[in-house]
Design a protein around this motif. Structure first.
Motif, PDB file in Angstrom:
ATOM      1  N   ILE A  50       0.838  -1.200   0.000  1.00 34.38           N
ATOM      2  CA  ILE A  50       0.000   0.000   0.000  1.00 34.38           C
ATOM      3  C   ILE A  50       0.879   1.259   0.000  1.00 34.38           C
ATOM      4  O   ILE A  50       0.559   2.250  -0.646  1.00 34.38           O
ATOM      5  N   ILE A  51       1.972   1.215   0.763  1.00 32.66           N
ATOM      6  CA  ILE A  51       2.960   2.303   0.770  1.00 32.66           C
ATOM      7  C   ILE A  51       4.333   1.680   0.554  1.00 32.66           C
ATOM      8  O   ILE A  51       4.507   0.474   0.719  1.00 32.66           O
ATOM      9  N   SER A  52       5.299   2.509   0.204  1.00 32.85           N
ATOM     10  CA  SER A  52       6.651   1.993  -0.041  1.00 32.85           C
ATOM     11  C   SER A  52       7.382   1.749   1.281  1.00 32.85           C
ATOM     12  O   SER A  52       7.082   2.387   2.292  1.00 32.85           O
ATOM     13  N   ALA A  53       8.334   0.849   1.247  1.00 36.16           N
ATOM     14  CA  ALA A  53       9.142   0.564   2.437  1.00 36.16           C
ATOM     15  C   ALA A  53       9.909   1.806   2.871  1.00 36.16           C
ATOM     16  O   ALA A  53      10.064   2.067   4.061  1.00 36.16           O
ATOM     17  N   GLU A  54      10.359   2.610   1.889  1.00 32.67           N
ATOM     18  CA  GLU A  54      11.114   3.827   2.201  1.00 32.67           C
ATOM     19  C   GLU A  54      10.242   4.826   2.951  1.00 32.67           C
ATOM     20  O   GLU A  54      10.657   5.414   3.946  1.00 32.67           O
ATOM     21  N   GLU A  55       9.018   5.033   2.470  1.00 30.49           N
ATOM     22  CA  GLU A  55       8.126   5.965   3.146  1.00 30.49           C
ATOM     23  C   GLU A  55       7.665   5.412   4.487  1.00 30.49           C
ATOM     24  O   GLU A  55       7.469   6.167   5.438  1.00 30.49           O
ATOM     25  N   ALA A  56       7.509   4.092   4.580  1.00 26.17           N
ATOM     26  CA  ALA A  56       7.132   3.475   5.856  1.00 26.17           C
ATOM     27  C   ALA A  56       8.207   3.744   6.899  1.00 26.17           C
ATOM     28  O   ALA A  56       7.911   4.102   8.040  1.00 26.17           O
ATOM     29  N   GLU A  57       9.461   3.593   6.494  1.00 27.98           N
ATOM     30  CA  GLU A  57      10.575   3.815   7.410  1.00 27.98           C
ATOM     31  C   GLU A  57      10.665   5.281   7.825  1.00 27.98           C
ATOM     32  O   GLU A  57      10.914   5.604   8.981  1.00 27.98           O
ATOM     33  N   ALA A  58      10.432   6.176   6.856  1.00 25.99           N
ATOM     34  CA  ALA A  58      10.504   7.610   7.134  1.00 25.99           C
ATOM     35  C   ALA A  58       9.301   8.086   7.949  1.00 25.99           C
ATOM     36  O   ALA A  58       9.380   9.075   8.675  1.00 25.99           O
ATOM     37  N   GLY A  59       8.179   7.370   7.816  1.00 22.96           N
ATOM     38  CA  GLY A  59       6.970   7.752   8.527  1.00 22.96           C
ATOM     39  C   GLY A  59       6.250   8.932   7.895  1.00 22.96           C
ATOM     40  O   GLY A  59       5.332   9.498   8.466  1.00 22.96           O
ATOM     41  N   PHE A  60       6.670   9.305   6.686  1.00 22.60           N
ATOM     42  CA  PHE A  60       6.035  10.403   5.966  1.00 22.60           C
ATOM     43  C   PHE A  60       5.574   9.860   4.620  1.00 22.60           C
ATOM     44  O   PHE A  60       6.397   9.475   3.790  1.00 22.60           O
ATOM     45  N   VAL A  61       4.268   9.810   4.417  1.00 22.36           N
ATOM     46  CA  VAL A  61       3.710   9.125   3.259  1.00 22.36           C
ATOM     47  C   VAL A  61       3.163  10.113   2.232  1.00 22.36           C
ATOM     48  O   VAL A  61       2.359  10.983   2.564  1.00 22.36           O
ATOM     49  N   THR A  62       3.621   9.971   0.984  1.00 18.93           N
ATOM     50  CA  THR A  62       3.115  10.801  -0.108  1.00 18.93           C
ATOM     51  C   THR A  62       2.440   9.976  -1.196  1.00 18.93           C
ATOM     52  O   THR A  62       1.684  10.518  -2.001  1.00 18.93           O
ATOM     53  N   TRP A  77      -2.465  16.130   0.503  1.00 24.45           N
ATOM     54  CA  TRP A  77      -1.757  15.275   1.459  1.00 24.45           C
ATOM     55  C   TRP A  77      -2.672  14.131   1.857  1.00 24.45           C
ATOM     56  O   TRP A  77      -3.879  14.153   1.603  1.00 24.45           O
ATOM     57  N   TRP A  78      -2.091  13.105   2.488  1.00 26.08           N
ATOM     58  CA  TRP A  78      -2.845  11.944   2.961  1.00 26.08           C
ATOM     59  C   TRP A  78      -3.155  12.127   4.440  1.00 26.08           C
ATOM     60  O   TRP A  78      -2.254  12.226   5.252  1.00 26.08           O
ATOM     61  N   CYS A  79      -4.440  12.166   4.773  1.00 23.45           N
ATOM     62  CA  CYS A  79      -4.879  12.301   6.159  1.00 23.45           C
ATOM     63  C   CYS A  79      -5.113  10.908   6.736  1.00 23.45           C
ATOM     64  O   CYS A  79      -5.906  10.132   6.202  1.00 23.45           O
ATOM     65  N   LEU A  80      -4.418  10.592   7.813  1.00 26.09           N
ATOM     66  CA  LEU A  80      -4.557   9.294   8.480  1.00 26.09           C
ATOM     67  C   LEU A  80      -5.583   9.412   9.598  1.00 26.09           C
ATOM     68  O   LEU A  80      -5.444  10.258  10.485  1.00 26.09           O
ATOM     69  N   THR A  81      -6.621   8.584   9.523  1.00 23.23           N
ATOM     70  CA  THR A  81      -7.682   8.624  10.536  1.00 23.23           C
ATOM     71  C   THR A  81      -7.886   7.259  11.173  1.00 23.23           C
ATOM     72  O   THR A  81      -7.528   6.225  10.603  1.00 23.23           O
ATOM     73  N   ASP A  82      -8.498   7.290  12.365  1.00 21.58           N
ATOM     74  CA  ASP A  82      -8.788   6.042  13.091  1.00 21.58           C
ATOM     75  C   ASP A  82     -10.218   5.583  12.780  1.00 21.58           C
ATOM     76  O   ASP A  82     -10.903   6.172  11.943  1.00 21.58           O
ATOM     77  N   ALA A  83     -10.674   4.551  13.489  1.00 19.53           N
ATOM     78  CA  ALA A  83     -11.988   3.961  13.235  1.00 19.53           C
ATOM     79  C   ALA A  83     -13.121   4.968  13.421  1.00 19.53           C
ATOM     80  O   ALA A  83     -14.165   4.864  12.779  1.00 19.53           O
ATOM     81  N   ALA A  84     -12.932   5.952  14.285  1.00 21.55           N
ATOM     82  CA  ALA A  84     -13.959   6.965  14.542  1.00 21.55           C
ATOM     83  C   ALA A  84     -13.917   8.094  13.512  1.00 21.55           C
ATOM     84  O   ALA A  84     -14.725   9.012  13.569  1.00 21.55           O
ATOM     85  N   GLY A  85     -12.951   8.033  12.582  1.00 19.88           N
ATOM     86  CA  GLY A  85     -12.827   9.075  11.579  1.00 19.88           C
ATOM     87  C   GLY A  85     -12.046  10.285  12.062  1.00 19.88           C
ATOM     88  O   GLY A  85     -11.976  11.303  11.383  1.00 19.88           O
ATOM     89  N   GLU A  86     -11.436  10.156  13.231  1.00 19.96           N
ATOM     90  CA  GLU A  86     -10.637  11.249  13.797  1.00 19.96           C
ATOM     91  C   GLU A  86      -9.202  11.150  13.302  1.00 19.96           C
ATOM     92  O   GLU A  86      -8.647  10.056  13.213  1.00 19.96           O
ATOM     93  N   MET A  87      -8.586  12.297  13.014  1.00 16.52           N
ATOM     94  CA  MET A  87      -7.187  12.301  12.618  1.00 16.52           C
ATOM     95  C   MET A  87      -6.352  11.737  13.770  1.00 16.52           C
ATOM     96  O   MET A  87      -6.589  12.078  14.930  1.00 16.52           O
ATOM     97  N   THR A  88      -5.421  10.853  13.449  1.00 12.01           N
ATOM     98  CA  THR A  88      -4.607  10.233  14.494  1.00 12.01           C
ATOM     99  C   THR A  88      -3.656  11.262  15.103  1.00 12.01           C
ATOM    100  O   THR A  88      -3.234  12.199  14.435  1.00 12.01           O
ATOM    101  N   SER A  89      -3.322  11.060  16.380  1.00 17.95           N
ATOM    102  CA  SER A  89      -2.426  11.992  17.071  1.00 17.95           C
ATOM    103  C   SER A  89      -0.958  11.658  16.832  1.00 17.95           C
ATOM    104  O   SER A  89      -0.083  12.442  17.160  1.00 17.95           O
ATOM    105  N   VAL A  90      -0.700  10.480  16.260  1.00 14.83           N
ATOM    106  CA  VAL A  90       0.666  10.069  15.927  1.00 14.83           C
ATOM    107  C   VAL A  90       0.695   9.599  14.476  1.00 14.83           C
ATOM    108  O   VAL A  90      -0.349   9.339  13.878  1.00 14.83           O
ATOM    109  N   GLY A  91       1.888   9.475  13.944  1.00 14.18           N
ATOM    110  CA  GLY A  91       2.047   9.080  12.551  1.00 14.18           C
ATOM    111  C   GLY A  91       1.932   7.586  12.319  1.00 14.18           C
ATOM    112  O   GLY A  91       1.878   6.789  13.247  1.00 14.18           O
ATOM    113  N   VAL A  92       1.922   7.237  11.044  1.00 15.94           N
ATOM    114  CA  VAL A  92       1.737   5.856  10.593  1.00 15.94           C
ATOM    115  C   VAL A  92       2.807   4.914  11.166  1.00 15.94           C
ATOM    116  O   VAL A  92       2.543   3.746  11.397  1.00 15.94           O
TER     117      VAL A  92
END
Length: 109
Positions: A50-62, A77-92
């Motif tokens: 789904i994402i590249s290993a490089e971006e996974a390691e960097a924690g910044f996904v484009t 940009w890609w907004c990461l949300t949880d099950a409630a649809g809230e933006m996560t407080s930490v990165g991927v």
């Protein structure tokens, strides 16, 4: 003690989680993915392609599922949300997965 450490590695519980990708066109793809309990979301997404290993390691996904965002070009940009649809407080790269979890990346502009 080697046998104990090997056994500890293999006892990570296999889990499933749901991941939704909503692209710029508004179309959503819902995926059910396998991971190990406590595995980082970034690692599981990279393993699934789904994402590249490089971006996974960097924690910044484009790029997600082959679709790119470019904040500097058009503010996307890609907004990461949880099950409630809230933006996560930490990165991927900082989210630990557990059975039944649900997260999403949504193309945002």
């Amino acid at each position: 003690s080697e046998a104990v450490s090997e056994e500890a590695v293999s006892t990570a519980e296999a889990i499933q989680f749901t991941f939704t990708v909503t692209g710029a066109d508004g179309e959503s793809t819902v995926l059910t993915l396998d991971a190990a309990d406590g595995e980082k979301l970034s690692t599981a997404l990279a393993d699934a392609g789904i994402i590249s290993a490089e971006e996974a390691e960097a924690g910044f996904v484009t790029v997600v599922n082959g679709e790119a965002t470019d904040y500097n070009k058009d503010g996307s940009w890609w907004c990461l949300t949880d099950a409630a649809g809230e933006m996560t407080s930490v990165g991927v790269a900082d989210i630990e997965l557990h059975d039944g979890d649900s997260y999403a990346f949504t193309y945002t502009k």
